[in-house]
Scaffold this motif. Structure first.
Motif, mmCIF file in Angstrom:
data_model
loop_
_atom_site.group_PDB
_atom_site.id
_atom_site.type_symbol
_atom_site.label_atom_id
_atom_site.label_comp_id
_atom_site.label_asym_id
_atom_site.label_seq_id
_atom_site.Cartn_x
_atom_site.Cartn_y
_atom_site.Cartn_z
ATOM 1 N N ALA A 1 6.026 -3.808 9.797
ATOM 2 C CA ALA A 1 6.082 -4.951 10.704
ATOM 3 C C ALA A 1 6.823 -4.587 11.991
ATOM 4 O O ALA A 1 6.405 -4.949 13.094
ATOM 5 C CB ALA A 1 6.771 -6.132 10.014
ATOM 6 N N MET A 2 7.920 -3.853 11.867
ATOM 7 C CA MET A 2 8.670 -3.427 13.042
ATOM 8 C C MET A 2 7.807 -2.605 13.981
ATOM 9 O O MET A 2 7.843 -2.780 15.205
ATOM 10 C CB MET A 2 9.892 -2.605 12.605
ATOM 11 N N GLN A 3 7.007 -1.703 13.411
ATOM 12 C CA GLN A 3 6.152 -0.849 14.226
ATOM 13 C C GLN A 3 5.183 -1.683 15.063
ATOM 14 O O GLN A 3 5.003 -1.441 16.261
ATOM 15 C CB GLN A 3 5.378 0.116 13.316
ATOM 16 N N HIS A 4 4.586 -2.675 14.456
ATOM 17 C CA HIS A 4 3.569 -3.442 15.171
ATOM 18 C C HIS A 4 4.153 -4.490 16.103
ATOM 19 O O HIS A 4 3.426 -5.047 16.920
ATOM 20 C CB HIS A 4 2.581 -4.058 14.192
ATOM 21 N N TYR A 5 5.443 -4.733 15.990
ATOM 22 C CA TYR A 5 6.071 -5.663 16.932
ATOM 23 C C TYR A 5 6.963 -4.948 17.933
ATOM 24 O O TYR A 5 7.750 -5.577 18.633
ATOM 25 C CB TYR A 5 6.835 -6.750 16.173
ATOM 26 N N GLY A 6 6.844 -3.623 17.996
ATOM 27 C CA GLY A 6 7.442 -2.888 19.105
ATOM 28 C C GLY A 6 8.814 -2.297 18.892
ATOM 29 O O GLY A 6 9.400 -1.751 19.833
ATOM 30 N N ALA A 7 9.366 -2.379 17.685
ATOM 31 C CA ALA A 7 10.671 -1.752 17.430
ATOM 32 C C ALA A 7 10.471 -0.260 17.165
ATOM 33 O O ALA A 7 9.466 0.133 16.570
ATOM 34 C CB ALA A 7 11.363 -2.410 16.240
ATOM 35 N N PRO A 8 11.389 0.589 17.608
ATOM 36 C CA PRO A 8 11.246 2.031 17.365
ATOM 37 C C PRO A 8 11.301 2.355 15.871
ATOM 38 O O PRO A 8 12.154 1.848 15.136
ATOM 39 C CB PRO A 8 12.448 2.629 18.103
ATOM 40 N N THR A 9 10.368 3.185 15.405
ATOM 41 C CA THR A 9 10.333 3.625 14.010
ATOM 42 C C THR A 9 9.902 5.094 13.958
ATOM 43 O O THR A 9 9.558 5.685 14.965
ATOM 44 C CB THR A 9 9.338 2.801 13.163
ATOM 45 N N ALA B 1 7.702 17.879 7.738
ATOM 46 C CA ALA B 1 6.398 17.463 8.264
ATOM 47 C C ALA B 1 6.086 16.005 7.948
ATOM 48 O O ALA B 1 6.464 15.496 6.891
ATOM 49 C CB ALA B 1 5.303 18.354 7.689
ATOM 50 N N PRO B 2 5.374 15.321 8.838
ATOM 51 C CA PRO B 2 4.932 13.943 8.580
ATOM 52 C C PRO B 2 3.917 13.888 7.449
ATOM 53 O O PRO B 2 3.253 14.879 7.129
ATOM 54 C CB PRO B 2 4.294 13.508 9.905
ATOM 55 N N VAL B 3 3.772 12.700 6.849
ATOM 56 C CA VAL B 3 2.812 12.479 5.784
ATOM 57 C C VAL B 3 1.987 11.242 6.125
ATOM 58 O O VAL B 3 2.461 10.326 6.801
ATOM 59 C CB VAL B 3 3.530 12.315 4.418
ATOM 60 N N ALA B 4 0.713 11.207 5.691
ATOM 61 C CA ALA B 4 -0.184 10.087 5.965
ATOM 62 C C ALA B 4 -0.046 9.035 4.866
ATOM 63 O O ALA B 4 -0.032 9.369 3.675
ATOM 64 C CB ALA B 4 -1.625 10.566 6.054
ATOM 65 N N ILE B 5 0.011 7.768 5.292
ATOM 66 C CA ILE B 5 0.276 6.684 4.356
ATOM 67 C C ILE B 5 -0.472 5.419 4.779
ATOM 68 O O ILE B 5 -0.609 5.131 5.970
ATOM 69 C CB ILE B 5 1.803 6.404 4.269
ATOM 70 N N TYR B 6 -0.962 4.680 3.781
ATOM 71 C CA TYR B 6 -1.510 3.356 4.049
ATOM 72 C C TYR B 6 -0.355 2.376 4.194
ATOM 73 O O TYR B 6 0.603 2.418 3.423
ATOM 74 C CB TYR B 6 -2.409 2.891 2.907
ATOM 75 N N GLY B 7 -0.450 1.480 5.163
ATOM 76 C CA GLY B 7 0.609 0.507 5.377
ATOM 77 C C GLY B 7 0.319 -0.822 4.712
ATOM 78 O O GLY B 7 -0.803 -1.097 4.276
ATOM 79 N N THR B 8 1.334 -1.648 4.620
ATOM 80 C CA THR B 8 1.182 -3.020 4.138
ATOM 81 C C THR B 8 0.537 -3.853 5.232
ATOM 82 O O THR B 8 0.998 -3.853 6.373
ATOM 83 C CB THR B 8 2.550 -3.606 3.769
ATOM 84 N N HIS B 9 -0.504 -4.592 4.912
ATOM 85 C CA HIS B 9 -1.204 -5.410 5.911
ATOM 86 C C HIS B 9 -0.496 -6.754 6.070
ATOM 87 O O HIS B 9 -1.031 -7.810 5.701
ATOM 88 C CB HIS B 9 -2.670 -5.601 5.498
ATOM 89 N N ASN B 10 0.712 -6.702 6.628
ATOM 90 C CA ASN B 10 1.483 -7.930 6.843
ATOM 91 C C ASN B 10 1.458 -8.363 8.301
ATOM 92 O O ASN B 10 2.304 -9.113 8.763
ATOM 93 C CB ASN B 10 2.933 -7.751 6.364
ATOM 94 N N SER B 11 0.486 -7.877 9.047
ATOM 95 C CA SER B 11 0.298 -8.279 10.441
ATOM 96 C C SER B 11 -1.199 -8.355 10.698
ATOM 97 O O SER B 11 -1.964 -7.476 10.270
ATOM 98 C CB SER B 11 0.938 -7.256 11.389
ATOM 99 N N SER B 12 -1.628 -9.395 11.409
ATOM 100 C CA SER B 12 -3.052 -9.514 11.740
ATOM 101 C C SER B 12 -3.511 -8.339 12.593
ATOM 102 O O SER B 12 -4.678 -7.953 12.568
ATOM 103 C CB SER B 12 -3.315 -10.837 12.472
#
Length: 272
Positions: free
Chosen positions: A91-99, A185-196
């Motif tokens: 949720a933070m990522q999609h609302y603009g907080a640094p992650t 190294a980064p890893v690929a992950i599915y996120g929680t769909h808690n944002s439209s």
């Protein structure tokens, strides 16, 4: 040493044909993910990693940001809605907080949209309108299987989910860079769909490990044909026109009143 595979295209048609050819190269018919960036000069580096100088600072700031977001976002969620650290992070990522997250999409045209639209990049201190935009293409399954710490079980590794406790524990939020078994190294992950927006953009994510190095710097370690950089050698105006012809509008990427307002303003030749 193998690294990022770089490709150039001169039209949306050529971009589409190129991606369709890459699908055939993906491991076990795995899906491809796309990330558009306004400038080909930018590397794949998370917003939080760009804001700090050490790994220790990155994890300390992440924990502080996450704690403050959890404390202050409660009134905005449905009553009783439970959320763990991962759900808050998405949720933070999609609302603009640094992650430590980077956004990806399962939809090529979402990637193209972000290549030709400033959006949040308007605040970027290094925006260069003369630079060529780019669409990054990732084979997330192949990428994860190429990671050193997952190679022993590569045949069973896919895109991680928040239920993959053992695999994700080294990437969890702890406030410490020296957390046992943290990987670079980064890893690929599915996120929680808690944002439209996550739903509309068909979002997937990569999350950085303890290293501040950009994701593309690990391509040689992961292996060939896991990450491609497609430089777009045609105008952003043409990209926007192509997207419009294909019925791809701003309100599809941002399904809210803000996205709708931007869309109708653009259609009338106005810019807010």
């Amino acid at each position: 040493m193998l690294s990022v595979t770089e490709i150039t295209v001169s039209s949306t048609t050529e971009l589409t044909e190129t991606v369709l050819s890459l699908v055939k190269e993906a491991e076990d018919d795995a899906p491809l993910w796309f990330r558009g960036q306004y400038s080909a000069d930018w590397q794949l580096k998370s917003s939080l990693a760009r804001s700090v100088t050490t790994s220790e600072q990155m994890f300390e700031k992440e924990l502080r940001l996450l704690t403050r977001f959890r404390q202050r976002s409660l009134p905005f969620w449905p009553q009783g809605y439970p959320q763990d650290d991962w759900e808050h992070l998405f949720a933070m990522q999609h609302y603009g907080a640094p992650t430590r997250l980077l956004d990806w999409s399962e939809n090529l045209f979402v990637g193209l949209y972000f290549s030709c639209t400033r959006g949040a990049y308007s605040k970027h201190s290094e925006v260069d309108d003369a630079a060529n935009p780019v669409v990054w293409v990732l084979d997330p399954v192949g990428w994860n299987r190429g990671l050193g710490h997952l190679k022993d079980n590569a045949s069973s590794v896919s895109i991680l989910t928040t239920a993959d406790d053992d695999e994700l524990r080294p990437y969890s939020v702890s406030g410490r860079a020296d957390f046992p078994r943290r990987y670079n190294a980064p890893v690929a992950i599915y996120g929680t769909h808690n944002s439209s927006r996550i739903v509309a953009q068909r979002g997937g994510f990569t999350i950085a490990g303890k290293s501040l190095d950009p994701m593309d710097s690990f391509a040689a370690e992961v292996g060939e044909k896991k990450l491609w950089k497609i430089k777009l050698l045609y105008s952003r105006d043409q990209m926007r026109r192509d997207l419009a012809v294909l019925g791809f509008a701003e309100s599809m990427v941002f399904p809210d009143l803000v996205g709708l307002s931007r869309e109708i303003s653009e259609s009338e030749g106005l810019h807010g």
